[in-house]
Design an enzyme around this catalytic site. Structure first.
Site, PDB file in Angstrom:
ATOM      1  N   TYR A 166       0.847  -1.193   0.000  1.00 42.93           N
ATOM      2  CA  TYR A 166       0.000   0.000   0.000  1.00 42.93           C
ATOM      3  C   TYR A 166       0.886   1.247   0.000  1.00 42.93           C
ATOM      4  CZ  TYR A 166      -3.901  -3.076   1.395  1.00 42.93           C
ATOM      5  OH  TYR A 166      -4.855  -4.067   1.462  1.00 42.93           O
TER       6      TYR A 166
ATOM      7  N   GLY B 224     -14.517  -5.234   1.405  1.00 44.28           N
ATOM      8  CA  GLY B 224     -15.544  -4.809   0.458  1.00 44.28           C
ATOM      9  C   GLY B 224     -16.963  -4.962   0.974  1.00 44.28           C
ATOM     10  N   PRO B 225     -17.215  -4.699   2.251  1.00 42.59           N
ATOM     11  CA  PRO B 225     -18.559  -4.959   2.802  1.00 42.59           C
ATOM     12  C   PRO B 225     -19.648  -4.064   2.233  1.00 42.59           C
ATOM     13  CG  PRO B 225     -17.239  -3.732   4.386  1.00 42.59           C
ATOM     14  CD  PRO B 225     -16.310  -4.139   3.282  1.00 42.59           C
TER      15      PRO B 225
ATOM     16  N   GLY C 156     -19.477   1.026  -2.739  1.00 44.20           N
ATOM     17  CA  GLY C 156     -20.506   2.043  -2.542  1.00 44.20           C
ATOM     18  C   GLY C 156     -21.900   1.599  -2.924  1.00 44.20           C
TER      19      GLY C 156
END
Length: 302
Positions: free
Chosen positions: A50, A197-198, A202
């Site tokens: 990252y 990615g819950p 969006g």
């Protein structure tokens, strides 16, 4: 906040902060991490790739004042190697893993890593060599536990059968419910799912229509864009707060370890926390689940 316990005894908060969205400005990132701690979040997830290591540096610096707290847990990842020309290549070798952990320890300012995860992987990797690297790091006390981040069933199955992984990180939400097919085996082996990615880019937020137009114009998985829009509209009839619904759907599974939410502002972090605490009934969860498709993994099965 609810804590879930890994096989090694490590306790992780049921809502974790995915640090990838923090950016590279410490002055912006630090208040988000502080807010997370104030709201009961004790699991922080980063990776060596990252921002080419800057993310680990920021996380380490922000959490340094809390190193005397036993409940703060940091997870990071390895497997992607930065080459001399600035590109990234996949390298799950023992040599790279053992070198990679040194860099992560230095950037995080730690003498050991709580949870070390393989950041991907294929069935063609030197799997036993990779596993032995993690086992040796654990025996040496350099890491406390290890896991994998994967959406490949064949890779996941191999690690379930041949390693001592304690976590599986995978995209998991009400729409992308593919991990459901793995949960029985995962739970039986006392492995915990880290659900990334819950809110599904969006789509499972109050901005679902905007996300549908901008990020799902071509549909996804078994859905066309129209089908996806119709499904979201149908689910909203049961519960209009899609984020709270998705969070409650995830917490209804015994194998869940932590819901990994990203945040690029304090406001976004606090909104996620608020939605985590909103109750959605089991009947609503079941009714909503019946209105979405049963998705299955279709690649990397053998």
């Amino acid at each position: 906040m609810q804590k879930n316990i890994l096989k090694s005894g490590i306790e992780i908060s049921e809502l974790g902060l995915g640090c990838m969205s923090l950016g590279t400005d410490y002055k912006t990132a630090q208040p988000i991490i502080e807010s997370a701690i104030e709201n009961g979040i004790t699991y922080f997830d980063t990776a060596d790739m990252y921002d080419q290591g800057i993310n680990e540096e920021i996380v380490g610096k922000a959490l340094k004042r809390y190193q005397n707290r036993d409940d703060i847990v940091i997870g990071t990842k390895v497997g992607n190697r930065l080459t001399e020309d600035g590109s990234i290549t996949w390298d799950p070798s023992k040599k790279h893993i053992k070198e990679g952990v040194k860099g992560s320890l230095q950037r995080l300012g730690l003498d050991h890593i709580d949870l070390y995860q393989l950041h991907g992987g294929t069935i063609d990797d030197p799997l036993d060599e990779t596993i032995s690297a993690f086992d040796e790091l654990k025996q040496e006390g350099i890491i406390r536990a290890y896991g994998i981040s994967s959406i490949r069933p064949n890779v996941i199955d191999y690690y379930l059968k041949h390693s001592q992984i304690e976590t599986l990180m995978s995209q998991f939400n009400l729409i992308d419910n593919r991990p459901e097919s793995l949960l029985d085996d995962i739970h039986e082996k006392q492995i915990k799912v880290l659900a990334r990615g819950p809110v599904f880019k969006g789509l499972l937020t109050s901005n679902s229509n905007e996300a549908l137009d901008k990020k799902f114009a071509d549909g996804i998985f078994d859905y066309t864009q129209d089908e996806l829009g119709e499904t979201i509209a149908s689910v909203k009839e049961i519960e209009s707060n899609l984020t709270a619904l998705s969070f409650n759907y995830l917490t209804s599974h015994d194998a869940l370890g932590s819901i990994i939410v990203g945040a690029s502002s304090v406001e976004q972090l606090e909104e996620n926390v608020e939605n985590y605490y909103k109750d959605v009934s089991l009947d609503q969860i079941k009714a909503s689940r019946e209105r979405v498709k049963d998705l299955q993994y279709t690649q990397h099965l053998k």
